[in-house]
Write a protein that holds these residues in place. Structure first.
Motif, PDB file in Angstrom:
ATOM      1  N   GLU A 165     -12.409   7.288 -12.173  1.00  0.00           N
ATOM      2  CA  GLU A 165     -12.703   7.875 -10.813  1.00  0.00           C
ATOM      3  C   GLU A 165     -12.575   9.617 -10.981  1.00  0.00           C
ATOM      4  O   GLU A 165     -13.416   9.981 -10.376  1.00  0.00           O
ATOM      5  CB  GLU A 165     -11.778   7.224  -9.578  1.00  0.00           C
ATOM      6  N   VAL A 166     -11.477   9.788 -11.552  1.00  0.00           N
ATOM      7  CA  VAL A 166     -11.257  11.144 -11.834  1.00  0.00           C
ATOM      8  C   VAL A 166     -12.337  11.887 -12.476  1.00  0.00           C
ATOM      9  O   VAL A 166     -12.833  12.933 -12.143  1.00  0.00           O
ATOM     10  CB  VAL A 166     -10.081  11.446 -12.207  1.00  0.00           C
ATOM     11  N   LYS A 167     -12.704  11.221 -13.853  1.00  0.00           N
ATOM     12  CA  LYS A 167     -13.899  11.698 -14.548  1.00  0.00           C
ATOM     13  C   LYS A 167     -15.210  11.716 -13.658  1.00  0.00           C
ATOM     14  O   LYS A 167     -16.038  12.614 -13.970  1.00  0.00           O
ATOM     15  CB  LYS A 167     -13.839  10.676 -15.898  1.00  0.00           C
ATOM     16  N   ALA A 168     -15.571  10.824 -12.830  1.00  0.00           N
ATOM     17  CA  ALA A 168     -16.582  10.714 -12.365  1.00  0.00           C
ATOM     18  C   ALA A 168     -16.938  12.225 -11.378  1.00  0.00           C
ATOM     19  O   ALA A 168     -18.058  12.533 -11.320  1.00  0.00           O
ATOM     20  CB  ALA A 168     -16.631   9.370 -11.324  1.00  0.00           C
ATOM     21  N   LYS A 169     -15.843  12.412 -10.814  1.00  0.00           N
ATOM     22  CA  LYS A 169     -15.849  13.748  -9.874  1.00  0.00           C
ATOM     23  C   LYS A 169     -15.688  15.007 -10.965  1.00  0.00           C
ATOM     24  O   LYS A 169     -15.531  15.825 -10.216  1.00  0.00           O
ATOM     25  CB  LYS A 169     -14.767  13.534  -9.076  1.00  0.00           C
ATOM     26  N   LYS A 170     -15.535  14.735 -12.016  1.00  0.00           N
ATOM     27  CA  LYS A 170     -15.279  15.889 -12.975  1.00  0.00           C
ATOM     28  C   LYS A 170     -14.130  16.699 -12.762  1.00  0.00           C
ATOM     29  O   LYS A 170     -14.067  17.841 -12.800  1.00  0.00           O
ATOM     30  CB  LYS A 170     -16.535  16.767 -12.946  1.00  0.00           C
ATOM     31  N   TYR A 171     -13.257  16.091 -12.246  1.00  0.00           N
ATOM     32  CA  TYR A 171     -11.711  16.695 -11.989  1.00  0.00           C
ATOM     33  C   TYR A 171     -10.870  16.700 -13.528  1.00  0.00           C
ATOM     34  O   TYR A 171      -9.790  16.215 -13.371  1.00  0.00           O
ATOM     35  CB  TYR A 171     -11.012  16.099 -10.943  1.00  0.00           C
ATOM     36  N   TYR A 185      -6.762  15.754  -7.820  1.00  0.00           N
ATOM     37  CA  TYR A 185      -7.660  14.861  -7.358  1.00  0.00           C
ATOM     38  C   TYR A 185      -7.189  14.255  -6.095  1.00  0.00           C
ATOM     39  O   TYR A 185      -8.082  14.205  -4.963  1.00  0.00           O
ATOM     40  CB  TYR A 185      -8.463  14.073  -8.085  1.00  0.00           C
ATOM     41  N   THR A 195      -6.665  16.560  -3.003  1.00  0.00           N
ATOM     42  CA  THR A 195      -8.287  17.084  -2.596  1.00  0.00           C
ATOM     43  C   THR A 195      -8.858  16.289  -1.873  1.00  0.00           C
ATOM     44  O   THR A 195      -9.485  16.468  -0.813  1.00  0.00           O
ATOM     45  CB  THR A 195      -8.892  17.765  -3.761  1.00  0.00           C
ATOM     46  N   PHE A 196      -9.001  15.053  -2.507  1.00  0.00           N
ATOM     47  CA  PHE A 196     -10.112  13.982  -1.626  1.00  0.00           C
ATOM     48  C   PHE A 196      -9.371  12.859  -0.975  1.00  0.00           C
ATOM     49  O   PHE A 196     -10.180  12.074  -0.137  1.00  0.00           O
ATOM     50  CB  PHE A 196     -10.894  13.527  -2.931  1.00  0.00           C
ATOM     51  N   LYS A 197      -8.543  12.767  -1.186  1.00  0.00           N
ATOM     52  CA  LYS A 197      -7.765  11.370  -0.556  1.00  0.00           C
ATOM     53  C   LYS A 197      -6.672  11.622   0.623  1.00  0.00           C
ATOM     54  O   LYS A 197      -6.692  10.923   1.354  1.00  0.00           O
ATOM     55  CB  LYS A 197      -6.936  10.348  -1.683  1.00  0.00           C
TER      56      LYS A 197
END
Length: 128
Positions: free
Chosen positions: A53-59, A81, A84-86
């Motif tokens: 999930e973190v890789k998909a957002k390039k974080y 991550y 920032t997003f959750k």
């Protein structure tokens, strides 16, 4: 209090859960490098996010360790991550496994002393 403490470690062995359970003034989070099973604890929130999930957002690659972490997700990146997003907080302390904290009052005093400080090291610099 609307401040989060996020303790960073590689594995569960890096975290002093007895100390974290005693913290009452802050919301406590743990972010681990590996994808281990979160422990059950009412006072501690576990950042349970997959590396994919973190890789998909390039974080990724937010820390500079020459050629050592390329392509891998670490505990800081998961925590960044997450916050920032959750989950939204006006202030988050990211505390690495090698930081010695005597008690919760030490953090409360630092909060009161450095209200406008974003980053604390051996030399504290106020940001605008």
């Amino acid at each position: 209090m609307n401040i989060a403490l996020c303790f960073l470690g590689s594995t569960h062995d890096d975290i002093d859960y007895g100390f974290l359970s005693s913290i009452k003034y802050y919301d406590v989070y743990v972010s681990l490098n590996n994808e281990s099973e979160p422990l059950k604890n009412n006072n501690i929130n576990f950042i349970d996010i997959s590396n994919s999930e973190v890789k998909a957002k390039k974080y990724m690659n937010c820390t500079y360790l020459k050629n050592s972490n390329k392509g891998k997700v670490n505990e800081l990146e998961k925590a960044l991550y997450y916050f920032t997003f959750k989950k939204n907080y006006p202030h988050v302390w990211f505390i690495n496994k090698d930081v010695l904290i005597f008690d919760e009052n030490q953090l409360i005093r630092m909060d009161e002393l450095h209200k406008n400080i974003d980053f604390i090291t051996h030399k504290v610099i106020e940001s605008n």
